[in-house]
Scaffold this motif. Structure first.
Motif, PDB file in Angstrom:
ATOM      1  N   GLN A  48     -13.811 -30.543 -13.362  1.00 61.20           N
ATOM      2  CA  GLN A  48     -13.837 -29.327 -12.037  1.00 61.20           C
ATOM      3  C   GLN A  48     -15.789 -29.173 -11.770  1.00 61.20           C
ATOM      4  N   LYS A  49     -16.094 -28.662 -10.597  1.00 63.22           N
ATOM      5  CA  LYS A  49     -17.230 -28.273 -10.345  1.00 63.22           C
ATOM      6  C   LYS A  49     -17.671 -27.590 -10.782  1.00 63.22           C
ATOM      7  N   PRO A  50     -18.748 -27.727 -11.669  1.00 62.00           N
ATOM      8  CA  PRO A  50     -19.900 -26.605 -12.302  1.00 62.00           C
ATOM      9  C   PRO A  50     -20.374 -25.925 -11.214  1.00 62.00           C
ATOM     10  N   ARG A  51     -19.982 -24.467 -11.685  1.00 57.97           N
ATOM     11  CA  ARG A  51     -20.850 -23.399 -10.520  1.00 57.97           C
ATOM     12  C   ARG A  51     -21.974 -22.632 -10.640  1.00 57.97           C
ATOM     13  N   ILE A  52     -23.030 -23.725 -10.933  1.00 61.51           N
ATOM     14  CA  ILE A  52     -24.639 -23.577 -11.572  1.00 61.51           C
ATOM     15  C   ILE A  52     -24.945 -22.198 -10.245  1.00 61.51           C
ATOM     16  N   GLU A  53     -25.477 -21.221 -11.441  1.00 60.55           N
ATOM     17  CA  GLU A  53     -25.991 -19.729 -10.764  1.00 60.55           C
ATOM     18  C   GLU A  53     -27.041 -19.271 -11.224  1.00 60.55           C
ATOM     19  N   TRP A  54     -27.871 -20.108 -12.254  1.00 60.35           N
ATOM     20  CA  TRP A  54     -28.733 -19.838 -12.557  1.00 60.35           C
ATOM     21  C   TRP A  54     -30.082 -20.362 -11.444  1.00 60.35           C
ATOM     22  N   LEU A  55     -29.731 -21.040 -10.433  1.00 56.93           N
ATOM     23  CA  LEU A  55     -30.675 -21.227  -9.677  1.00 56.93           C
ATOM     24  C   LEU A  55     -31.221 -19.640  -8.627  1.00 56.93           C
ATOM     25  N   LYS A  56     -29.671 -18.845  -8.508  1.00 55.46           N
ATOM     26  CA  LYS A  56     -29.900 -17.415  -7.500  1.00 55.46           C
ATOM     27  C   LYS A  56     -30.650 -16.443  -8.290  1.00 55.46           C
ATOM     28  N   SER A  57     -30.148 -16.536  -9.470  1.00 53.84           N
ATOM     29  CA  SER A  57     -30.615 -15.592 -10.821  1.00 53.84           C
ATOM     30  C   SER A  57     -32.080 -16.503 -10.909  1.00 53.84           C
ATOM     31  N   PHE A  58     -32.024 -17.727 -11.077  1.00 51.90           N
ATOM     32  CA  PHE A  58     -34.374 -17.350 -11.352  1.00 51.90           C
ATOM     33  C   PHE A  58     -34.826 -17.255  -9.743  1.00 51.90           C
ATOM     34  N   MET A  59     -34.589 -17.613  -8.478  1.00 47.83           N
ATOM     35  CA  MET A  59     -34.573 -16.704  -7.338  1.00 47.83           C
ATOM     36  C   MET A  59     -34.995 -15.215  -7.370  1.00 47.83           C
ATOM     37  N   ARG A  60     -34.159 -15.005  -7.764  1.00 48.92           N
ATOM     38  CA  ARG A  60     -34.474 -13.667  -7.726  1.00 48.92           C
ATOM     39  C   ARG A  60     -35.375 -13.384  -8.892  1.00 48.92           C
TER      40      ARG A  60
END
Length: 113
Positions: A48-60
């Motif tokens: 499974q491809k990991p979905r990394i969403e911490w970059l979006k929250s970090f940028m916000r």
């Protein structure tokens, strides 16, 4: 997290079957232990491809932080120069803004412990 829960449930079922086999000595049920290994392999070996969403929250978070720092710096610049040169940004926040927040917060607001 879902994979971990699925694996732990499978291992729990394996443990129950193994305990039953050992208590009743019905060794014919040992055939089902292979299903545990197959289920675990099927659960863990999936690609499974990991979905990394911490970059979006970090940028916000970074954008909000930079906006707040801009507001803070503009407040700091409005202070008279003879007192602002001895007042760092950190001490400005601790000495001026923290009491201001206590004044603006409603008296019915209580901290949750």
């Amino acid at each position: 997290m879902q994979k971990i829960v699925k694996c732990l449930n499978t291992l729990g079922i394996f443990d129950l079957v193994h305990q039953y086999v050992m208590c009743t000595q019905e060794m014919s049920l040992n055939v089902y232990h292979l299903l545990t290994a197959i289920t675990l392999h099927h659960s863990i070996a999936q690609v499974q491809k990991p979905r990394i969403e911490w970059l979006k929250s970090f940028m916000r978070y970074r954008m909000i932080f930079m906006e707040n720092m801009g507001i803070l710096m503009s407040w700091h610049k409005k202070i008279a120069p003879y007192s602002s040169r001895h007042l760092s940004t950190k001490s400005f926040v601790e000495d001026s803004i923290s009491p201001l927040l206590h004044i603006l917060s409603p008296p019915t607001l209580r901290p949750v412990i």
